[in-house]
Motif scaffolding. Structure first.
Motif, short mmCIF file in Angstrom:
data_model
loop_
_atom_site.label_atom_id
_atom_site.label_comp_id
_atom_site.label_asym_id
_atom_site.label_seq_id
_atom_site.Cartn_x
_atom_site.Cartn_y
_atom_site.Cartn_z
N ASN A 157 0.93 -1.28 -0.11
CA ASN A 157 -0.08 -0.07 -0.09
C ASN A 157 0.86 1.04 0.10
O ASN A 157 0.78 2.25 -0.60
CB ASN A 157 -0.98 0.08 1.34
N GLU A 158 1.83 1.17 0.79
CA GLU A 158 3.00 2.28 0.90
C GLU A 158 3.62 2.63 -0.38
O GLU A 158 3.82 3.69 -0.94
CB GLU A 158 3.95 2.18 1.91
N LEU A 159 3.87 1.55 -1.21
CA LEU A 159 4.45 1.77 -2.45
C LEU A 159 3.34 2.14 -3.49
O LEU A 159 3.92 3.04 -4.41
CB LEU A 159 4.99 0.27 -2.86
N ASP A 160 2.16 1.80 -3.57
CA ASP A 160 1.19 2.44 -4.39
C ASP A 160 1.08 3.93 -4.21
O ASP A 160 0.79 4.77 -5.08
CB ASP A 160 -0.15 1.76 -3.92
N SER A 161 0.88 4.16 -2.69
CA SER A 161 0.96 5.66 -2.57
C SER A 161 2.25 6.58 -3.01
O SER A 161 1.95 7.56 -3.54
CB SER A 161 0.90 5.81 -0.62
N ILE A 162 3.17 5.85 -2.80
CA ILE A 162 4.43 6.59 -3.38
C ILE A 162 4.35 6.63 -4.64
O ILE A 162 4.84 7.73 -5.37
CB ILE A 162 5.92 5.88 -2.83
N HIS A 163 4.01 5.75 -5.52
CA HIS A 163 3.64 5.70 -7.02
C HIS A 163 2.59 6.81 -7.42
O HIS A 163 2.92 7.48 -8.29
CB HIS A 163 3.35 4.35 -7.32
N PHE A 164 1.49 7.02 -6.45
CA PHE A 164 0.84 7.96 -6.75
C PHE A 164 1.27 9.28 -6.60
O PHE A 164 1.25 10.23 -7.53
CB PHE A 164 -0.43 7.91 -6.12
#
Length: 255
Positions: free
Chosen positions: A179-186
């Motif tokens: 989830n954190e990686l998705d947030s960072i990507h966004f």
């Protein structure tokens, strides 16, 4: 000796050296499974040496016309010596295999199987009280064995529970990381869009600055002209810049 025979003999010598070292290590290995694997590895080496000895014999027969009788005799003696050494390793393999099988049989038989007849003879000489005491002793030992087995089962269950909890915690942690990686990507995507917008704004600001510079230059030019010609005289009144007489008359008529 030809190079082919010398190469084959060297390979056989290397295998015999490995077999000797392997059988020396057999006595140091206490675990039956490891001893069995070691014995299987040594058996494979013996098969390879047998194949090389056959190849050595075939090479002797094919190259026999190249050697004299004395050399051929020496090569055959060498072959017999290698066969004898291989047979000694085969005998060692059989002995170790027999020992391993006997130990496995002892493990599966259990402590009471070999003493059944002796126990019957002892029971015939015991009194009823002795038999009851012996039976109670055996029951106590059985209860203790059951308790130990139950304890082991409980410990195994506890370890399994802890392992499952640890796996669940690790799974949750991995989910959070995803989830954190998705947030960072966004966030990176939004930042890229913002940088593009800032770039466009900078380009627009540069155009506006260029226009402002031109306007300032024009204002400065007007100011310079005013300073050079403060009374706003007509060009006809400036000495040295008056037009010719004919042009002057034209200008007067136009006036």
């Amino acid at each position: 000796m030809s190079s082919e025979l010398a190469e084959i003999e060297g390979q056989i010598s290397d295998i015999f050296r490995a077999l000797s070292n392997g059988f020396q290590k057999m006595d140091k290995i206490k675990d039956l499974n490891r001893r069995s694997r070691q014995l299987e590895d040594l058996t494979d080496k013996m098969r390879e040496s047998k194949r090389l000895i056959k190849e050595f014999d075939r090479e002797i027969k094919e190259s026999q016309y190249k050697f004299d009788s004395e050399t051929t005799k020496l090569l055959n003696e060498k072959k017999q010596s290698m066969i004898k050494e291989l047979n000694s390793y085969v005998a060692l393999k059989k002995r170790y295999a027999s020992n391993i099988d006997n130990k496995r049989v002892d493990l599966f038989e259990g402590p009471g199987d070999g003493y059944a007849e002796e126990n019957v003879m002892l029971a015939s000489t015991m009194t009823n009280e002795q038999l009851m005491g012996h039976g109670n002793h055996l029951m106590d030992e059985t209860d203790q064995a059951i308790d130990r087995a139950t304890k082991v089962v409980h410990e195994t269950i506890d370890v399994g529970t802890e392992t499952a909890a640890s796996l669940k915690a690790q799974t949750d942690q991995m989910s959070r990381i995803v989830n954190e990686l998705d947030s960072i990507h966004f966030s990176i995507k939004k930042a890229s869009q913002l940088v593009k917008e800032i770039g466009r704004q900078v380009a627009t600001d540069r155009c506006i600055m260029a226009l402002l510079v031109l306007i300032v230059i024009g204002v400065i030019a007007v100011i310079i002209v005013k300073i050079v010609n403060p009374n706003n005289k007509d060009i006809r009144d400036i000495p040295g810049l008056a037009p010719p007489a004919q042009s002057r008359r034209l200008l007067w008529h136009q006036d």
